[in-house]
Design an enzyme around this catalytic site. Sequence first.
Site, mmCIF file in Angstrom:
data_model
loop_
_atom_site.group_PDB
_atom_site.id
_atom_site.type_symbol
_atom_site.label_atom_id
_atom_site.label_comp_id
_atom_site.label_asym_id
_atom_site.label_seq_id
_atom_site.Cartn_x
_atom_site.Cartn_y
_atom_site.Cartn_z
ATOM 1 N N TYR A 1 0.846 -1.194 0.000
ATOM 2 C CA TYR A 1 0.000 0.000 0.000
ATOM 3 C C TYR A 1 0.885 1.248 0.000
ATOM 4 O O TYR A 1 1.559 1.556 0.982
ATOM 5 C CB TYR A 1 -0.915 0.032 1.221
ATOM 6 N N LEU B 1 -18.085 -2.655 0.427
ATOM 7 C CA LEU B 1 -18.932 -1.665 -0.248
ATOM 8 C C LEU B 1 -18.782 -1.731 -1.765
ATOM 9 O O LEU B 1 -19.117 -0.783 -2.471
ATOM 10 C CB LEU B 1 -18.593 -0.253 0.253
#
Length: 325
Positions: free
Chosen positions: A53, A211
């Site tokens: 990341y 989501l």
Amino acid sequence: MKQRRVGATGLMVSDIGLGTMTWGRDTDEHDAGEQLEVFLDAGGTLVDTAASYGDGAAESVIGALLAGEVDREDLVLVTKAGVRTRRTPDGGGVVDASRGSLLDTLDASLERLGTDHVDLWLVQSPDAATPLTETLSALDQAVRSGRTRYVGLSNYPAWTTARAATLLAAPAGPGLAAVEVEYSLLQRGIERELLPAAEALGAGVLAWSPLGRGVLTGKYRATVPASSRAASPHLRGFVDPYLNERAGGVVEAVATAASGLGRTALEVALAWVRDAPGISSAITGARTAGQLRGVLAASDLALPAPIRAVLDEVTAPELGYPERF
């Protein structure tokens, strides 16, 4: 926020986890600190990151926060290894789950995080070029050396997960504690084989992108907001797969359910994943503390059985041979 056991282990995590994919790049240390404060105040514990990341930037931000006023004991730290950045102009990722690469990456992660161990260490992606036994030997060594308390896999298919669990369950082996996989109303593929396998193996399931990569919030119903991930040069490709007609129908179904409950589409989508059978934690990220508060608003939402049944029906994955025979 509730605390749940990860599979058959003694590890406890919050049922909503805080993802950090954008930390150090789209989210600076100040905003990240605000997010972590909001998360901890709400009872959250699980913080999920990866060496890949921001090419380590997310871990560095977490390390800076831990060096400040955040108590390491308040967090369940999860990080991942096995995807490294190419030293080329495009900066693409290379999958490398060899023993040397994994252990070197773990050492670098611990240095950035400013801690001598993580609570859960995962191999981020399958590596076809490296024997699975070699990859698993790195997990075993990491536990034996005390650099991690538990180990697992991320984004692996069910058959490989089952084989890994068998090998890690050898006498004095560390065992397979968890799997981290994508799961949402837009991506229910793990229900075909991986979820049943994880349950049988005693592995907890951490669900990333509950989501639907942000699509299930409804933010893309009319257009692509300029500040959204779909408008971001480095995240557009991440969102694009769910900007289609089928996904649009699911988004409308979630929005309808949310309207009937007086809640947001985000809350409905997150609650559906969080309370799905076999899920230990639903991991979701936010760009700002304000966005995170909107996410955590789902903490008290329990979907009525009829609404869950309707959402189950309209998003059910196609099953056939050999799952159904």
